[in-house]
Design an enzyme around this catalytic site. Sequence first.
Site, mmCIF file in Angstrom:
data_model
loop_
_atom_site.group_PDB
_atom_site.id
_atom_site.type_symbol
_atom_site.label_atom_id
_atom_site.label_comp_id
_atom_site.label_asym_id
_atom_site.label_seq_id
_atom_site.Cartn_x
_atom_site.Cartn_y
_atom_site.Cartn_z
ATOM 1 N N ASP A 41 79.359 11.250 44.937
ATOM 2 C CA ASP A 41 78.945 9.896 44.544
ATOM 3 C C ASP A 41 80.145 8.963 44.393
ATOM 4 O O ASP A 41 81.243 9.398 44.044
ATOM 5 C CB ASP A 41 78.171 9.986 43.217
ATOM 6 N N GLY A 44 80.193 3.707 47.601
ATOM 7 C CA GLY A 44 79.966 2.257 47.630
ATOM 8 C C GLY A 44 80.942 1.540 46.713
ATOM 9 O O GLY A 44 81.550 0.533 47.094
ATOM 10 N N ARG A 54 80.035 -1.378 51.855
ATOM 11 C CA ARG A 54 79.687 -0.048 51.327
ATOM 12 C C ARG A 54 79.858 1.062 52.358
ATOM 13 O O ARG A 54 80.309 2.162 52.043
ATOM 14 C CB ARG A 54 78.230 -0.055 50.830
ATOM 15 N N HIS A 58 81.472 5.233 52.887
ATOM 16 C CA HIS A 58 80.916 6.471 53.461
ATOM 17 C C HIS A 58 81.876 7.035 54.512
ATOM 18 O O HIS A 58 82.100 8.239 54.592
ATOM 19 C CB HIS A 58 79.533 6.227 54.066
ATOM 20 N N ASN A 89 67.234 7.849 48.518
ATOM 21 C CA ASN A 89 68.195 6.945 49.162
ATOM 22 C C ASN A 89 67.554 6.051 50.244
ATOM 23 O O ASN A 89 68.177 5.088 50.694
ATOM 24 C CB ASN A 89 69.382 7.726 49.752
ATOM 25 N N ARG A 215 74.478 12.304 35.458
ATOM 26 C CA ARG A 215 73.078 12.678 35.732
ATOM 27 C C ARG A 215 73.069 13.487 37.018
ATOM 28 O O ARG A 215 74.052 13.497 37.765
ATOM 29 C CB ARG A 215 72.186 11.434 35.870
ATOM 30 N N THR A 216 71.947 14.165 37.259
ATOM 31 C CA THR A 216 71.914 15.028 38.443
ATOM 32 C C THR A 216 71.042 14.449 39.562
ATOM 33 O O THR A 216 71.033 14.996 40.669
ATOM 34 C CB THR A 216 71.469 16.461 38.085
ATOM 35 N N SER A 217 70.349 13.348 39.311
ATOM 36 C CA SER A 217 69.670 12.597 40.377
ATOM 37 C C SER A 217 68.864 13.479 41.342
ATOM 38 O O SER A 217 68.985 13.333 42.565
ATOM 39 C CB SER A 217 70.684 11.740 41.145
ATOM 40 N N GLU A 228 76.465 25.469 35.313
ATOM 41 C CA GLU A 228 77.429 24.712 34.514
ATOM 42 C C GLU A 228 77.613 23.363 35.210
ATOM 43 O O GLU A 228 77.585 23.284 36.443
ATOM 44 C CB GLU A 228 78.770 25.453 34.455
HETATM 45 C C1 IPE Z 1 72.898 10.880 44.449
HETATM 46 O O1 IPE Z 1 73.605 9.695 44.368
HETATM 47 C C2 IPE Z 1 72.553 11.182 45.881
HETATM 48 C C3 IPE Z 1 73.661 11.601 46.739
HETATM 49 C C4 IPE Z 1 74.902 11.748 46.368
HETATM 50 C C5 IPE Z 1 73.294 11.867 48.106
HETATM 51 P P1 IPE Z 1 72.885 8.292 44.114
HETATM 52 O O2 IPE Z 1 73.958 7.278 44.110
HETATM 53 O O3 IPE Z 1 71.785 8.115 45.087
HETATM 54 O O4 IPE Z 1 72.245 8.517 42.682
HETATM 55 P P2 IPE Z 1 71.860 7.465 41.542
HETATM 56 O O5 IPE Z 1 71.010 6.409 42.184
HETATM 57 O O6 IPE Z 1 73.141 6.898 41.010
HETATM 58 O O7 IPE Z 1 71.145 8.271 40.507
HETATM 59 C C1 IPE Z 2 77.262 8.441 47.495
HETATM 60 O O1 IPE Z 2 77.879 7.225 47.255
HETATM 61 C C2 IPE Z 2 76.722 8.555 48.899
HETATM 62 C C3 IPE Z 2 75.256 8.551 48.983
HETATM 63 C C4 IPE Z 2 74.426 8.497 47.975
HETATM 64 C C5 IPE Z 2 74.688 8.567 50.314
HETATM 65 P P1 IPE Z 2 77.048 5.936 46.887
HETATM 66 O O2 IPE Z 2 76.669 5.243 48.149
HETATM 67 O O3 IPE Z 2 75.917 6.274 45.982
HETATM 68 O O4 IPE Z 2 78.134 5.075 46.116
HETATM 69 P P2 IPE Z 2 77.926 4.260 44.764
HETATM 70 O O5 IPE Z 2 77.370 5.228 43.771
HETATM 71 O O6 IPE Z 2 76.984 3.141 45.062
HETATM 72 O O7 IPE Z 2 79.302 3.797 44.412
HETATM 73 MG MG MG Z 3 75.730 6.443 43.964
#
Ligand code: IPE
Ligand code: IPE
Ligand code: MG
Length: 263
Positions: A41, A44, A54, A58, A89, A215-217, A228
């Site tokens: 995570d 972006g 963003r 990636h 997503n 969080r584990t989303s 853990e």
């Molecule tokens: C979790 O990250 C999903 C992936 C890393 C693929 P998100 O960025 O989607 O999660 P939230 O929205 O912060 O919970």
């Molecule tokens: C994780 O990074 C990648 C995916 C969820 C695909 P993010 O795209 O969620 O980046 P942030 O959390 O918005 O910074």
């Molecule tokens: Mg994210």
Amino acid sequence: MSFDNVDYTSLDIPAAPFSDKSIIPSFTHGAVPRHVGVIMDGNGRWAQERGLIRTNGHQAAEPVVFDIIAGAIEAGVRYLSLYTFSTENWKRSPQEVHFLMGFSRDIIHRRVAQMNEWGVRVRWSGRRPKLWKSVIDELEIAQEKTKNNTVIDVIFCINYGGRAEIADAAAAIAKEVAEGKIKGNKVTEKMLADHLYLPDVPDCDLVIRTSGEQRTSNFLPWQAAYAELDFVPELFPDCSREVLWRSIEKFTNRDRRFGGVKK
Ligand code: IPE
Ligand code: IPE
Ligand code: MG
């Protein structure tokens, strides 16, 4: 903005080299986790902090993914689950979703030879509906090509959602009940586990989430019930195998009781 004209299959990104043996930690305190999950995570935010879009975040994540795979191999991790695209997503902008689909497809295509050379068995965990067919095709080609590798299983969780996985398992069991193969009052935890997407993969021992979110989303709720957890502050594109190793080091010092009492 459209990404239709960018050919990510031709980007020249070097392979992550293996480390000098002298810097690989020996993890003396306890056993290395057999199955590690990474919630990758912060891509972006990494881009936004630099005034980039963003999707540049990636792109910056790609070499980090392979550095972490190399580091997991060096540490002796046997299963590595990488949360790549969640069932939630799809809520993102069509442009970002489009980018993530094409980019995932192209990474698998471009990196399969390298992963095969490393002894990686490539696997996919996720739901078929909605996922681009070209992504599934590349995953299936990679799975077939690497199916006999035994160094590490790298599981790309793409269009993965833990609740969806459990619901799909429940639906498969319900079908077997309806067909008279299973008694409805005889559904066990083991049976549910046997109907998950990759039933042979053992429970997850350690979940690492980058970017500071705690969080584990919807990542591996069944398999990580006793994992853990380590929430690290680095945004994913700033990570490297050292971040993984630090988490493993912490893991080896944790006291896992699984509801029991330590003797
Ligand atoms: C979790 O990250 C999903 C992936 C890393 C693929 P998100 O960025 O989607 O999660 P939230 O929205 O912060 O919970
Ligand atoms: C994780 O990074 C990648 C995916 C969820 C695909 P993010 O795209 O969620 O980046 P942030 O959390 O918005 O910074
Ligand atoms: Mg994210």
